[in-house]
Design a protein around this motif. Structure first.
Motif, PDB file in Angstrom:
ATOM      1  N   ARG A 154      36.445  39.704  80.440  1.00  0.00           N
ATOM      2  CA  ARG A 154      36.510  38.375  80.858  1.00  0.00           C
ATOM      3  C   ARG A 154      35.105  37.670  80.423  1.00  0.00           C
ATOM      4  O   ARG A 154      35.064  36.736  80.119  1.00  0.00           O
ATOM      5  N   LEU A 155      33.983  38.262  80.816  1.00  0.00           N
ATOM      6  CA  LEU A 155      32.414  37.983  80.641  1.00  0.00           C
ATOM      7  C   LEU A 155      32.402  37.837  79.343  1.00  0.00           C
ATOM      8  O   LEU A 155      31.912  36.582  78.812  1.00  0.00           O
ATOM      9  N   ASP A 156      32.758  38.741  78.334  1.00  0.00           N
ATOM     10  CA  ASP A 156      32.723  38.816  76.920  1.00  0.00           C
ATOM     11  C   ASP A 156      33.098  37.276  76.456  1.00  0.00           C
ATOM     12  O   ASP A 156      32.698  36.580  75.540  1.00  0.00           O
ATOM     13  N   GLN A 157      34.510  37.306  76.888  1.00  0.00           N
ATOM     14  CA  GLN A 157      35.305  36.279  76.444  1.00  0.00           C
ATOM     15  C   GLN A 157      34.833  34.737  76.368  1.00  0.00           C
ATOM     16  O   GLN A 157      34.822  34.043  75.801  1.00  0.00           O
ATOM     17  N   LEU A 158      34.194  34.652  77.973  1.00  0.00           N
ATOM     18  CA  LEU A 158      33.705  33.279  78.342  1.00  0.00           C
ATOM     19  C   LEU A 158      32.366  32.855  77.639  1.00  0.00           C
ATOM     20  O   LEU A 158      32.285  32.221  77.240  1.00  0.00           O
ATOM     21  N   VAL A 159      31.530  34.029  77.651  1.00  0.00           N
ATOM     22  CA  VAL A 159      30.033  33.819  77.128  1.00  0.00           C
ATOM     23  C   VAL A 159      30.086  33.818  75.783  1.00  0.00           C
ATOM     24  O   VAL A 159      29.466  32.924  75.187  1.00  0.00           O
ATOM     25  N   VAL A 160      30.763  34.579  74.855  1.00  0.00           N
ATOM     26  CA  VAL A 160      30.782  34.766  73.413  1.00  0.00           C
ATOM     27  C   VAL A 160      31.817  33.635  72.815  1.00  0.00           C
ATOM     28  O   VAL A 160      31.555  32.901  72.016  1.00  0.00           O
ATOM     29  N   ASP A 161      33.186  33.964  72.954  1.00  0.00           N
ATOM     30  CA  ASP A 161      34.134  33.554  72.471  1.00  0.00           C
ATOM     31  C   ASP A 161      34.150  31.972  72.892  1.00  0.00           C
ATOM     32  O   ASP A 161      34.559  31.303  72.099  1.00  0.00           O
ATOM     33  N   GLY A 162      34.065  31.869  74.262  1.00  0.00           N
ATOM     34  CA  GLY A 162      34.041  30.742  74.591  1.00  0.00           C
ATOM     35  C   GLY A 162      32.988  29.299  73.890  1.00  0.00           C
ATOM     36  O   GLY A 162      33.282  28.513  73.576  1.00  0.00           O
ATOM     37  N   THR A 163      31.952  29.947  74.226  1.00  0.00           N
ATOM     38  CA  THR A 163      30.703  29.439  73.538  1.00  0.00           C
ATOM     39  C   THR A 163      30.737  29.231  72.169  1.00  0.00           C
ATOM     40  O   THR A 163      30.851  27.669  71.724  1.00  0.00           O
ATOM     41  N   PHE A 164      31.194  30.048  71.241  1.00  0.00           N
ATOM     42  CA  PHE A 164      30.881  29.701  69.895  1.00  0.00           C
ATOM     43  C   PHE A 164      32.439  28.891  69.476  1.00  0.00           C
ATOM     44  O   PHE A 164      32.426  28.383  68.394  1.00  0.00           O
ATOM     45  N   GLY A 165      33.315  29.383  70.171  1.00  0.00           N
ATOM     46  CA  GLY A 165      34.677  28.365  69.814  1.00  0.00           C
ATOM     47  C   GLY A 165      34.426  26.807  70.420  1.00  0.00           C
ATOM     48  O   GLY A 165      34.848  26.013  69.327  1.00  0.00           O
ATOM     49  N   LEU A 166      33.792  26.667  71.371  1.00  0.00           N
ATOM     50  CA  LEU A 166      33.525  25.059  71.573  1.00  0.00           C
ATOM     51  C   LEU A 166      32.487  24.564  70.535  1.00  0.00           C
ATOM     52  O   LEU A 166      32.844  23.428  70.030  1.00  0.00           O
ATOM     53  N   TYR A 167      31.696  25.544  70.069  1.00  0.00           N
ATOM     54  CA  TYR A 167      30.523  25.022  69.308  1.00  0.00           C
ATOM     55  C   TYR A 167      31.123  24.964  67.949  1.00  0.00           C
ATOM     56  O   TYR A 167      30.766  23.630  67.450  1.00  0.00           O
ATOM     57  N   LEU A 168      32.249  25.643  67.388  1.00  0.00           N
ATOM     58  CA  LEU A 168      32.650  25.321  66.052  1.00  0.00           C
ATOM     59  C   LEU A 168      33.651  24.172  66.328  1.00  0.00           C
ATOM     60  O   LEU A 168      33.395  23.315  65.344  1.00  0.00           O
ATOM     61  N   GLY A 169      34.409  23.952  67.295  1.00  0.00           N
ATOM     62  CA  GLY A 169      35.367  22.924  67.215  1.00  0.00           C
ATOM     63  C   GLY A 169      34.700  21.482  67.184  1.00  0.00           C
ATOM     64  O   GLY A 169      34.849  20.396  66.497  1.00  0.00           O
ATOM     65  N   TRP A 170      33.709  21.337  67.951  1.00  0.00           N
ATOM     66  CA  TRP A 170      32.827  20.319  67.936  1.00  0.00           C
ATOM     67  C   TRP A 170      32.113  19.982  66.689  1.00  0.00           C
ATOM     68  O   TRP A 170      31.961  18.550  66.055  1.00  0.00           O
ATOM     69  N   VAL A 171      31.418  20.978  66.398  1.00  0.00           N
ATOM     70  CA  VAL A 171      30.470  20.703  64.986  1.00  0.00           C
ATOM     71  C   VAL A 171      31.505  20.214  63.604  1.00  0.00           C
ATOM     72  O   VAL A 171      31.203  19.660  62.923  1.00  0.00           O
ATOM     73  N   ALA A 172      32.749  20.691  63.856  1.00  0.00           N
ATOM     74  CA  ALA A 172      33.575  20.199  62.763  1.00  0.00           C
ATOM     75  C   ALA A 172      33.780  18.808  62.918  1.00  0.00           C
ATOM     76  O   ALA A 172      33.885  18.204  61.838  1.00  0.00           O
ATOM     77  N   VAL A 173      33.931  18.292  64.142  1.00  0.00           N
ATOM     78  CA  VAL A 173      34.274  16.734  64.235  1.00  0.00           C
ATOM     79  C   VAL A 173      32.981  16.279  63.998  1.00  0.00           C
ATOM     80  O   VAL A 173      32.620  15.198  63.103  1.00  0.00           O
TER      81      VAL A 173
END
Length: 294
Positions: A154-173
């Protein structure tokens, strides 16, 4: 009677010199990113919305999100800091997740800082090039996460997947908004219904690109949340601020809804844990890889 030797359970991989080098580079890149952010908020330089002749302000173009949208950077920057700490944990130094993402994460941080510095100089078209490369780097990083056979803790998912998922989604816009800012700064007119419908076409194309990305990575809610957030604030900006365009506001809302629906569809079609994902294929040993979906 002969007995077979008892093997001790395999522990985590031992960090190599390459792992240590990667950890240091990520840390230095995070420091550069923080310094760039301090420039971008006006502590050492001009605030982003006031740089490049005001071309990046919330009321500068039809595709500029309202000012509140940019608060997502606080979450992303906190996530990048947490990632930098996470990759130094003894159990994560040689972790496949850290190895798959570390160098790309470092590049993304440097590009982030670079974008802030070039906008300070008013190099608006250079900033477009930087943010396009940043979006590509983040897309590759998230796809690598999707290809990992272990979904992580869960820590991996939050810190890694969560962070870079948000990063990608926002940068696309933000990429679409950046291109619009460069065009307007170059003299392209944005008055009239023709420009509004072009804006609608752009946000719908952006939704289609994000849907394709979600198909590639198995549908990630972090990507959807950040992109829908950005699109929604474009809608708010065009409904309540200048330049006003209810046509584009409705188009941005539709694009946000389409991104969420595409994400749900991608998740429904993605392999369950233990099955081979579309993007990843199989592992080196022929065993199916597992897609970690967030």
């Amino acid at each position: 009677m002969s007995t077979s030797p008892v093997r001790a359970p395999a522990g985590p991989a031992r960090p190599t010199a390459a792992d240590r080098t990667r950890q240091v580079v990520v840390t230095v890149s995070e420091i550069a990113c923080v310094l760039g952010t301090l420039v971008g908020i006006g502590l050492f330089g001009t605030r982003v919305e006031e740089s490049s002749g005001g071309s990046l302000a919330a009321d500068a173009t039809l595709l500029a999100p309202a000012g509140t949208a940019f608060s997502i950077w606080s979450v992303i920057y906190l996530g990048l800091f947490a990632y930098t700490v996470w990759q130094w944990l003894p159990s994560r130094a040689a972790d496949p997740r850290a190895r798959a993402t570390g160098w790309l994460a470092a590049v993304s941080m440097l590009l982030n800082a670079g974008w802030l510095l070039v906008t300070q100089q008013g190099w608006i078209w250079v900033s477009v090039g930087v943010i396009v490369v940043l979006a590509l780097v983040l897309g590759l990083l998230v796809q690598r996460l999707a290809e990992l056979p272990d979904p992580g803790t869960r820590l991996d998912q939050l810190v890694v997947d969560g962070t870079f998922g948000l990063y990608l989604g926002w940068v696309a816009v933000a990429t679409a908004a950046n291109v619009a800012a460069a065009l307007v700064a170059s003299g392209v007119r944005q008055e009239g219904p023709g420009a509004e419908w072009i804006g609608v076409a752009v946000v719908l194309v952006l939704a289609a690109v994000l849907a394709w990305i979600q198909h590639r990575v198995g549908g990630r809610w972090a990507v959807a949340a950040a992109s829908a957030w950005g699109l929604s604030w474009i809608a708010v900006g065009r409904a309540l601020d200048e330049p006003q365009s209810l046509t584009l506001a409705y188009g941005a809302v539709l694009a946000a809804v389409l991104v969420v629906l595409a994400t749900a569809f991608a998740r429904g079609r993605a392999p369950a844990p233990g099955a081979a994902p579309h993007a990843a294929g199989r592992t080196d040993h022929g065993a199916p890889a597992v897609t970690a979906r967030r």
